[in-house]
Design a protein around this motif. Structure first.
Motif, mmCIF file in Angstrom:
data_model
loop_
_atom_site.group_PDB
_atom_site.id
_atom_site.type_symbol
_atom_site.label_atom_id
_atom_site.label_comp_id
_atom_site.label_asym_id
_atom_site.label_seq_id
_atom_site.Cartn_x
_atom_site.Cartn_y
_atom_site.Cartn_z
ATOM 1 N N ASN A 23 0.569 -1.271 0.077
ATOM 2 C CA ASN A 23 -0.461 0.204 0.410
ATOM 3 C C ASN A 23 0.970 1.483 0.011
ATOM 4 O O ASN A 23 2.086 1.400 0.373
ATOM 5 C CB ASN A 23 -0.954 0.021 1.103
ATOM 6 C CG ASN A 23 -1.717 0.659 0.990
ATOM 7 O OD1 ASN A 23 -2.552 1.181 -0.131
ATOM 8 N ND2 ASN A 23 -2.506 1.565 1.818
ATOM 9 N N THR A 26 -0.774 8.649 1.053
ATOM 10 C CA THR A 26 -0.184 10.423 0.037
ATOM 11 C C THR A 26 0.237 11.264 2.193
ATOM 12 O O THR A 26 -0.408 10.446 2.960
ATOM 13 C CB THR A 26 -1.117 11.203 -1.047
ATOM 14 O OG1 THR A 26 -0.974 11.057 -2.090
ATOM 15 C CG2 THR A 26 -0.329 13.072 -0.361
ATOM 16 N N TRP A 29 2.346 15.101 6.449
ATOM 17 C CA TRP A 29 3.076 15.352 7.481
ATOM 18 C C TRP A 29 4.508 14.556 7.948
ATOM 19 O O TRP A 29 4.345 13.494 8.175
ATOM 20 C CB TRP A 29 2.159 15.353 8.765
ATOM 21 C CG TRP A 29 0.733 16.481 8.622
ATOM 22 C CD1 TRP A 29 1.391 17.451 7.895
ATOM 23 C CD2 TRP A 29 -0.172 16.507 9.069
ATOM 24 N NE1 TRP A 29 -0.168 18.268 7.752
ATOM 25 C CE2 TRP A 29 -0.804 17.698 8.854
ATOM 26 C CE3 TRP A 29 -0.219 15.291 10.055
ATOM 27 C CZ2 TRP A 29 -1.927 17.824 8.995
ATOM 28 C CZ3 TRP A 29 -2.195 15.816 10.414
ATOM 29 C CH2 TRP A 29 -2.446 17.670 9.969
ATOM 30 N N SER A 43 3.839 11.032 10.173
ATOM 31 C CA SER A 43 2.326 11.318 11.123
ATOM 32 C C SER A 43 1.287 10.365 10.205
ATOM 33 O O SER A 43 0.732 10.941 9.151
ATOM 34 C CB SER A 43 2.273 12.577 11.547
ATOM 35 O OG SER A 43 1.168 12.905 12.393
ATOM 36 N N GLY A 45 -2.818 9.201 9.847
ATOM 37 C CA GLY A 45 -4.143 9.191 10.945
ATOM 38 C C GLY A 45 -4.324 7.765 11.261
ATOM 39 O O GLY A 45 -4.423 6.742 10.350
ATOM 40 N N ARG A 48 -6.423 5.807 8.852
ATOM 41 C CA ARG A 48 -5.890 4.999 7.597
ATOM 42 C C ARG A 48 -5.826 3.407 7.371
ATOM 43 O O ARG A 48 -4.889 2.984 8.578
ATOM 44 C CB ARG A 48 -4.266 5.835 6.845
ATOM 45 C CG ARG A 48 -4.532 7.479 7.682
ATOM 46 C CD ARG A 48 -4.928 7.891 6.550
ATOM 47 N NE ARG A 48 -5.260 9.571 6.481
ATOM 48 C CZ ARG A 48 -6.374 10.608 6.723
ATOM 49 N NH1 ARG A 48 -7.449 10.133 6.983
ATOM 50 N NH2 ARG A 48 -6.196 12.103 7.060
ATOM 51 N N TYR A 49 -6.085 2.833 6.633
ATOM 52 C CA TYR A 49 -5.351 1.816 6.375
ATOM 53 C C TYR A 49 -4.006 1.351 6.504
ATOM 54 O O TYR A 49 -3.630 0.565 7.171
ATOM 55 C CB TYR A 49 -6.258 1.166 4.783
ATOM 56 C CG TYR A 49 -5.492 0.166 4.217
ATOM 57 C CD1 TYR A 49 -6.096 -1.367 5.467
ATOM 58 C CD2 TYR A 49 -4.527 -0.465 3.804
ATOM 59 C CE1 TYR A 49 -6.015 -2.665 5.515
ATOM 60 C CE2 TYR A 49 -4.464 -2.155 3.118
ATOM 61 C CZ TYR A 49 -5.420 -2.976 3.971
ATOM 62 O OH TYR A 49 -5.032 -4.274 3.790
ATOM 63 N N SER A 50 -3.722 2.361 6.138
ATOM 64 C CA SER A 50 -1.908 2.237 5.703
ATOM 65 C C SER A 50 -1.313 2.315 7.470
ATOM 66 O O SER A 50 -0.427 1.812 7.586
ATOM 67 C CB SER A 50 -1.461 3.965 6.148
ATOM 68 O OG SER A 50 -1.632 4.007 4.025
ATOM 69 N N LYS A 79 -7.893 7.927 -2.698
ATOM 70 C CA LYS A 79 -8.404 6.442 -2.429
ATOM 71 C C LYS A 79 -7.637 5.608 -1.456
ATOM 72 O O LYS A 79 -6.221 5.613 -1.137
ATOM 73 C CB LYS A 79 -7.694 5.116 -3.982
ATOM 74 C CG LYS A 79 -8.246 6.013 -5.250
ATOM 75 C CD LYS A 79 -9.711 5.228 -5.432
ATOM 76 C CE LYS A 79 -9.810 6.031 -7.004
ATOM 77 N NZ LYS A 79 -11.516 6.841 -6.479
ATOM 78 N N SER A 80 -8.269 4.023 -0.825
ATOM 79 C CA SER A 80 -7.840 4.030 0.245
ATOM 80 C C SER A 80 -7.458 2.283 -0.343
ATOM 81 O O SER A 80 -8.422 2.053 -0.353
ATOM 82 C CB SER A 80 -8.659 3.824 1.521
ATOM 83 O OG SER A 80 -8.142 2.416 2.725
ATOM 84 N N GLY A 81 -6.145 1.943 0.416
ATOM 85 C CA GLY A 81 -5.999 0.729 0.204
ATOM 86 C C GLY A 81 -6.327 -0.904 0.999
ATOM 87 O O GLY A 81 -6.666 -1.457 0.579
ATOM 88 N N LYS A 86 -3.898 0.808 -5.010
ATOM 89 C CA LYS A 86 -3.267 1.221 -5.687
ATOM 90 C C LYS A 86 -1.623 1.365 -6.259
ATOM 91 O O LYS A 86 -1.918 1.984 -7.131
ATOM 92 C CB LYS A 86 -3.328 2.424 -4.666
ATOM 93 C CG LYS A 86 -4.181 2.809 -3.440
ATOM 94 C CD LYS A 86 -3.694 4.169 -2.576
ATOM 95 C CE LYS A 86 -3.936 4.065 -1.140
ATOM 96 N NZ LYS A 86 -4.223 5.008 -0.257
HETATM 97 C C1 LIG Z 1 -1.617 16.687 -0.013
HETATM 98 C C2 LIG Z 1 -2.030 15.131 0.777
HETATM 99 C C3 LIG Z 1 -2.061 14.707 2.175
HETATM 100 C C4 LIG Z 1 -1.672 13.730 2.637
HETATM 101 N N1 LIG Z 1 -0.844 14.372 4.299
HETATM 102 C C5 LIG Z 1 -1.555 13.053 4.925
HETATM 103 C C6 LIG Z 1 -0.416 12.782 6.084
HETATM 104 O O1 LIG Z 1 0.508 14.143 6.552
HETATM 105 N N2 LIG Z 1 -0.933 11.746 7.007
HETATM 106 C C7 LIG Z 1 -2.518 10.891 6.998
HETATM 107 O O2 LIG Z 1 -2.043 10.117 7.981
HETATM 108 N N3 LIG Z 1 -2.748 11.160 5.380
HETATM 109 C C8 LIG Z 1 -2.792 11.975 4.986
HETATM 110 N N4 LIG Z 1 -3.061 12.610 3.594
HETATM 111 C C9 LIG Z 1 -4.691 11.592 4.001
HETATM 112 C C10 LIG Z 1 -4.016 10.901 2.890
HETATM 113 O O3 LIG Z 1 -3.747 10.102 1.937
HETATM 114 C C11 LIG Z 1 -5.365 9.958 2.901
HETATM 115 O O4 LIG Z 1 -6.656 9.934 3.777
HETATM 116 C C12 LIG Z 1 -5.455 7.815 1.652
HETATM 117 O O5 LIG Z 1 -6.765 8.182 1.308
HETATM 118 C C13 LIG Z 1 -4.966 7.023 2.937
HETATM 119 O O6 LIG Z 1 -4.716 5.993 2.401
HETATM 120 P P1 LIG Z 1 -4.884 4.883 3.185
HETATM 121 O O7 LIG Z 1 -6.208 3.835 3.525
HETATM 122 O O8 LIG Z 1 -4.502 3.765 1.971
HETATM 123 O O9 LIG Z 1 -3.925 3.968 4.374
HETATM 124 C C14 LIG Z 1 -2.976 13.432 2.745
HETATM 125 C C15 LIG Z 1 -4.298 13.045 1.703
HETATM 126 C C16 LIG Z 1 -3.045 14.473 0.436
HETATM 127 C C17 LIG Z 1 -3.930 14.505 -0.734
#
Ligand SMILES: Cc1cc2nc3c(=O)[nH]c(=O)nc-3n(C[C@H](O)[C@H](O)[C@H](O)COP(=O)(O)O)c2cc1C
Length: 149
Positions: A23, A26, A29, A43, A45, A48-50, A79-81, A86
């Motif tokens: 996965n 983006t 942080w 950092s 969230g 997040r799937y990540s 998108k979410s993984g 992805k």
């Molecule tokens: C420009 C940009 C910056 C982002 N920065 C962060 C970040 O620093 N940390 C974070 O957890 N999510 C960040 N996000 C949101 C995640 O990339 C987004 O929720 C993603 O779809 C999560 O994918 P996942 O569910 O596969 O982990 C950012 C999104 C964008 C468009």
């Protein structure tokens, strides 16, 4: 416009491989936090799937994006993984540790997670750089004022 938007960062895609599940996310942080040994903090969230995958593994990759990769940043950041592969149509290769490296990036780091800290709705992962590559001599894509620049 708000004060927090004045904190500018580099735009990256953090990549991972947990039990052969790839996965990428983006991440804006992100920052260097140690010279010796070199360390990078990201950092992520908790929703997040990540985050789920990073809790299962001990390494991550960091692709520092080029200005031409703005659409890629939007794709990996929307998108979410959890329900999308992805990497399906992405030009990438795997390191010997199985971490995806996205071609066309300005720089790539492979990091071993050495520490983490709870940060509200995010978790900060501190990674020691175990491999670094400078791939392009150009300024990277930035994130500031809530937009990719
Ligand atoms: C420009 C940009 C910056 C982002 N920065 C962060 C970040 O620093 N940390 C974070 O957890 N999510 C960040 N996000 C949101 C995640 O990339 C987004 O929720 C993603 O779809 C999560 O994918 P996942 O569910 O596969 O982990 C950012 C999104 C964008 C468009």
């Amino acid at each position: 416009m708000d004060a927090l938007g004045k904190i500018y960062n580099v735009a990256s895609i953090v990549t991972m491989n947990s039990n052969n599940k790839l996965n990428g996310i983006t991440v804006a942080w992100i920052t260097r936090v140690s010279i010796k040994p070199p360390m990078i903090a990201i950092s992520i969230g908790k929703k997040r799937y990540s985050y789920t995958l990073l809790e299962e593994t001990d390494k991550f990759g960091v692709c520092i994006l080029s200005k031409e990769q703005k659409e890629l940043a939007k794709f990996f950041g929307s998108k979410s993984g959890r329900n999308t592969n992805k990497f399906e149509n992405i030009d990438y290769e795997l390191t010997k540790n199985g971490i995806p490296k996205i071609n066309g990036s300005v720089a790539f780091f492979e990091c071993k997670i050495v520490n983490k800290a709870d940060a509200g709705d995010h978790v900060i992962y501190i990674g020691e750089v175990i491999n670094e590559e400078l791939l392009k001599i150009e300024q990277p894509l930035l994130y500031g004022e809530h937009q990719l620049l």
